[in-house]
Design a protein around this motif. Structure first.
Motif, PDB file in Angstrom:
ATOM      1  N   ILE A   1       0.919  -1.214   0.194  1.00 16.61           N
ATOM      2  CA  ILE A   1       0.026  -0.024   0.019  1.00 16.61           C
ATOM      3  C   ILE A   1       0.741   1.360   0.091  1.00 16.61           C
ATOM      4  O   ILE A   1       0.459   2.364  -0.581  1.00 16.61           O
ATOM      5  CB  ILE A   1      -0.879  -0.055   1.377  1.00 16.61           C
ATOM      6  CG1 ILE A   1      -2.316   0.821   0.998  1.00 16.61           C
ATOM      7  CG2 ILE A   1      -0.164   0.186   2.558  1.00 16.61           C
ATOM      8  CD1 ILE A   1      -3.453   0.709   1.584  1.00 16.61           C
ATOM      9  N   TYR A   2       2.135   1.196   0.502  1.00 18.93           N
ATOM     10  CA  TYR A   2       2.966   2.258   0.608  1.00 18.93           C
ATOM     11  C   TYR A   2       3.938   2.363  -0.678  1.00 18.93           C
ATOM     12  O   TYR A   2       5.015   2.945  -0.762  1.00 18.93           O
ATOM     13  CB  TYR A   2       3.806   2.373   1.778  1.00 18.93           C
ATOM     14  CG  TYR A   2       3.084   2.584   2.797  1.00 18.93           C
ATOM     15  CD1 TYR A   2       2.401   3.891   3.383  1.00 18.93           C
ATOM     16  CD2 TYR A   2       2.619   1.686   3.728  1.00 18.93           C
ATOM     17  CE1 TYR A   2       1.759   4.057   4.478  1.00 18.93           C
ATOM     18  CE2 TYR A   2       1.680   1.636   4.854  1.00 18.93           C
ATOM     19  CZ  TYR A   2       1.320   3.036   5.249  1.00 18.93           C
ATOM     20  OH  TYR A   2       0.543   3.329   6.254  1.00 18.93           O
ATOM     21  N   GLU A   3       3.619   1.353  -1.631  1.00 25.32           N
ATOM     22  CA  GLU A   3       4.796   1.237  -2.758  1.00 25.32           C
ATOM     23  C   GLU A   3       5.331   2.710  -3.476  1.00 25.32           C
ATOM     24  O   GLU A   3       6.561   2.813  -3.745  1.00 25.32           O
ATOM     25  CB  GLU A   3       4.212   0.428  -3.817  1.00 25.32           C
ATOM     26  CG  GLU A   3       3.098   1.272  -4.967  1.00 25.32           C
ATOM     27  CD  GLU A   3       2.665   0.233  -6.238  1.00 25.32           C
ATOM     28  OE1 GLU A   3       3.859  -0.143  -6.690  1.00 25.32           O
ATOM     29  OE2 GLU A   3       1.665   0.237  -6.471  1.00 25.32           O
ATOM     30  N   HIS A   4       4.313   3.672  -3.589  1.00 24.89           N
ATOM     31  CA  HIS A   4       4.673   5.028  -4.305  1.00 24.89           C
ATOM     32  C   HIS A   4       5.465   5.941  -3.083  1.00 24.89           C
ATOM     33  O   HIS A   4       6.101   6.672  -3.794  1.00 24.89           O
ATOM     34  CB  HIS A   4       3.635   5.745  -4.904  1.00 24.89           C
ATOM     35  CG  HIS A   4       2.945   4.861  -6.136  1.00 24.89           C
ATOM     36  ND1 HIS A   4       3.779   4.522  -6.882  1.00 24.89           N
ATOM     37  CD2 HIS A   4       1.671   4.431  -6.279  1.00 24.89           C
ATOM     38  CE1 HIS A   4       2.969   3.965  -7.935  1.00 24.89           C
ATOM     39  NE2 HIS A   4       1.904   3.947  -7.451  1.00 24.89           N
ATOM     40  N   ILE A   5       5.325   5.655  -2.071  1.00 24.97           N
ATOM     41  CA  ILE A   5       6.020   6.297  -0.860  1.00 24.97           C
ATOM     42  C   ILE A   5       7.372   5.665  -0.511  1.00 24.97           C
ATOM     43  O   ILE A   5       7.340   5.199   0.375  1.00 24.97           O
ATOM     44  CB  ILE A   5       5.037   6.680   0.255  1.00 24.97           C
ATOM     45  CG1 ILE A   5       3.734   6.984  -0.183  1.00 24.97           C
ATOM     46  CG2 ILE A   5       5.660   7.847   1.305  1.00 24.97           C
ATOM     47  CD1 ILE A   5       2.617   7.294   0.625  1.00 24.97           C
ATOM     48  N   ASN A   6       8.233   5.852  -1.430  1.00 24.63           N
ATOM     49  CA  ASN A   6       9.396   5.098  -1.414  1.00 24.63           C
ATOM     50  C   ASN A   6      10.701   6.089  -2.157  1.00 24.63           C
ATOM     51  O   ASN A   6      10.512   6.261  -3.083  1.00 24.63           O
ATOM     52  CB  ASN A   6       9.239   3.919  -2.412  1.00 24.63           C
ATOM     53  CG  ASN A   6      10.711   3.092  -2.584  1.00 24.63           C
ATOM     54  OD1 ASN A   6      11.487   3.384  -2.411  1.00 24.63           O
ATOM     55  ND2 ASN A   6      10.410   1.772  -3.093  1.00 24.63           N
ATOM     56  N   PHE A   7      11.363   6.307  -1.016  1.00 20.35           N
ATOM     57  CA  PHE A   7      12.329   7.532  -1.187  1.00 20.35           C
ATOM     58  C   PHE A   7      13.601   6.990  -1.911  1.00 20.35           C
ATOM     59  O   PHE A   7      14.510   7.684  -2.332  1.00 20.35           O
ATOM     60  CB  PHE A   7      12.873   8.503   0.096  1.00 20.35           C
ATOM     61  CG  PHE A   7      11.589   8.705   0.714  1.00 20.35           C
ATOM     62  CD1 PHE A   7      10.409   9.098   0.306  1.00 20.35           C
ATOM     63  CD2 PHE A   7      11.539   8.349   2.160  1.00 20.35           C
ATOM     64  CE1 PHE A   7       9.113   9.507   0.897  1.00 20.35           C
ATOM     65  CE2 PHE A   7      10.375   8.484   2.970  1.00 20.35           C
ATOM     66  CZ  PHE A   7       9.226   9.074   2.311  1.00 20.35           C
ATOM     67  N   ARG A   8      13.879   5.442  -1.993  1.00 20.47           N
ATOM     68  CA  ARG A   8      15.099   5.095  -2.749  1.00 20.47           C
ATOM     69  C   ARG A   8      14.504   4.533  -4.090  1.00 20.47           C
ATOM     70  O   ARG A   8      15.559   4.270  -4.767  1.00 20.47           O
ATOM     71  CB  ARG A   8      15.749   3.800  -1.986  1.00 20.47           C
ATOM     72  CG  ARG A   8      14.777   2.780  -1.867  1.00 20.47           C
ATOM     73  CD  ARG A   8      15.497   1.712  -1.074  1.00 20.47           C
ATOM     74  NE  ARG A   8      15.753   0.327  -1.564  1.00 20.47           N
ATOM     75  CZ  ARG A   8      16.504  -0.519  -0.937  1.00 20.47           C
ATOM     76  NH1 ARG A   8      16.861  -0.465   0.337  1.00 20.47           N
ATOM     77  NH2 ARG A   8      16.726  -1.965  -1.477  1.00 20.47           N
ATOM     78  N   GLY A   9      13.332   4.542  -4.516  1.00 19.08           N
ATOM     79  CA  GLY A   9      12.912   4.293  -5.841  1.00 19.08           C
ATOM     80  C   GLY A   9      13.153   2.665  -5.960  1.00 19.08           C
ATOM     81  O   GLY A   9      13.577   2.076  -5.148  1.00 19.08           O
ATOM     82  N   GLY A  10      12.365   2.308  -7.041  1.00 26.00           N
ATOM     83  CA  GLY A  10      12.585   0.925  -7.427  1.00 26.00           C
ATOM     84  C   GLY A  10      11.759   0.018  -6.581  1.00 26.00           C
ATOM     85  O   GLY A  10      12.479  -0.867  -5.999  1.00 26.00           O
TER      86      GLY A  10
END
Ligand code: PMP
Ligand code: GLU
Length: 394
Positions: A207-216
């Motif tokens: 559910i947090y896939e887009h809130i990812n600061f390292r990307g990928g």
């Protein structure tokens, strides 16, 4: 009077996140100046293009029951999203739309667990996993991790937790509450162990896939051998700030999707029609439309780490996603602050609420008794004020 409530509900814990949010609301209503950092809820408004789609749906009279598993065109948008963002191919017969990812998880538990089936939960885990599993008569098996491994479960820990009764493993990446993000290599390591145990299923809460600061972001369903034994859970609450609209969904093997639809058909009859129509607009949009929220969370993550880093006794990992920090505050155990003795993370969280007027959540609710969770889904000004108050009372 005899107990008129079921053992099922009597034995269930109240959601600690929602309970703390309710307590903060109550104190605020009584005139206290509470800063709420307990609830994991984006503080942005829903983007206008999504609101417009909902208004249009009302005008277009989307007022009847939808198909139990969701509108076919919404399921097509979900299939496209899985392909675009996760390189996963799910047919429409493998997708079920529900009333929030929370219901998706509850459906899975009710459809897959028999009494005594064990579910491995790398701890810290999201607050509701354990009670959802217990409600379905499953047995949660917590695998404690610590700040030293960035709160991630190693393949050796997974291996050691598996018994002949293990049915599933549930985890979130990016993780609520630790913010940890599993890399492809780390997921491959876990998959390697699972290869030896072909009957174990995985619930991957993304559910947090887009809130990812390292990307990928990496979906475990895309790792060799995992697709047929993974249920990928997602929703629009976090990425699109649509928490109250209550739409979640799964991509799963067809038999599991079918079972969840059957179960949901006797429970909710399906998710809200207007919110489903709005979700099509949300998922069809390019991720660039929500990039501003992700950038803002990233800035706040850096800010809160810097501010909390100045407080002696807070041990912090660097969360790479979601919008929580999960400091280990066990240094305070056994100490007396302003007349209050702190023996547990709950004592600490309560002390902050009562003395600093800042609401957080105890790590005990997430299966880690040494930490507290602080949500930084709040304005910069509030975060600065909250940390300065915390500092003052410590
Ligand atoms: N999984 C995780 C990890 C969460 O943090 C949440 C919080 N809302 C959910 C599931 C449930 O989300 P929803 O609002 O879609 O029910
Ligand atoms: N998932 C959010 C949280 O962890 C919202 C509250 C809830 O659904 O429990 O705070």
């Amino acid at each position: 009077m005899s107990n008129h409530l079921s053992n099922r509900i009597t034995n269930m814990s109240t959601s600690a996140t929602l309970a703390m949010a309710a307590k903060a609301r109550e104190l605020r209503n009584s005139g206290k100046d509470i800063i709420g950092l307990s609830l994991g809820e984006p503080d942005f408004n829903i983007p206008d293009f999504i609101k417009d789609a909902a208004k249009q749906a009302i005008d277009d009279n989307y007022s009847s029951y939808s198909p139990v598993d969701g509108y076919a065109d919404l399921k097509q948008s979900i299939a496209n999203k899985f392909k675009r963002d996760n390189n996963l191919t799910y047919g429409l017969n493998q997708i079920v739309v529900s009333t929030g990812a929370k219901q998706s998880l509850a459906n899975i538990a009710m459809c897959m667990l028999n009494k005594g089936d064990e579910v491995i939960l790398p701890a810290p885990y999201w607050v509701s996993y354990s009670d959802i599993v217990k409600l379905a008569e499953g047995t949660p098996v917590e695998v404690p991790t610590s700040i030293d491994t960035d709160f991630k479960m190693t393949p050796a820990q997974l291996e050691a937790a598996i018994t002949p009764n293990t049915k599933m493993m549930w985890f979130s990446s990016p993780c609520n509450p630790s913010g940890s993000v599993y890399s492809k290599e780390e997921l491959e390591g876990l998959a390697e162990v699972l290869k030896k145990h072909p009957n174990i299923y995985v619930v991957s809460d993304e559910i947090y896939e887009h809130i990812n600061f390292r990307g990928g972001h990496v979906s475990i369903a895309g790792i060799d051998g995992m697709y047929n034994r993974t249920i990928t859970v997602n929703g629009v609450s976090k990425a699109f700030a649509m928490t109250g609209w209550r739409i979640g969904y799964i991509g799963a093997p067809e038999s599991i999707a079918k079972a969840c639809t059957k179960f949901q058909g006797q429970n909710t009859s399906g998710a809200n029609a207007i919110a489903q129509r709005a979700t099509i607009a949300a998922l069809d949009a390019p991720v660039s439309k929500i990039q501003f929220m992700i950038d803002e969370f990233h800035k706040r993550r850096d800010l809160i780490l810097e501010l909390l880093g100045e407080i002696e006794g807070f041990k912090l990992n660097v969360p790479e996603g979601a919008f929580y920090v999960f400091p280990d505050i066990s240094d305070f155990f056994g100490k007396t602050l302003n007349g209050t003795t702190i023996n547990t993370a709950s004592d600490f969280s309560m002390y902050l609420l009562e003395n600093a007027n800042v609401a957080t959540v105890t790590g005990e609710a997430f299966g880690n008794p040494n930490c507290i969770r602080i949500s930084y889904a709040a304005a910069e000004k509030e975060l600065r004020e909250a940390v300065s108050r915390i500092k003052a009372v410590l």
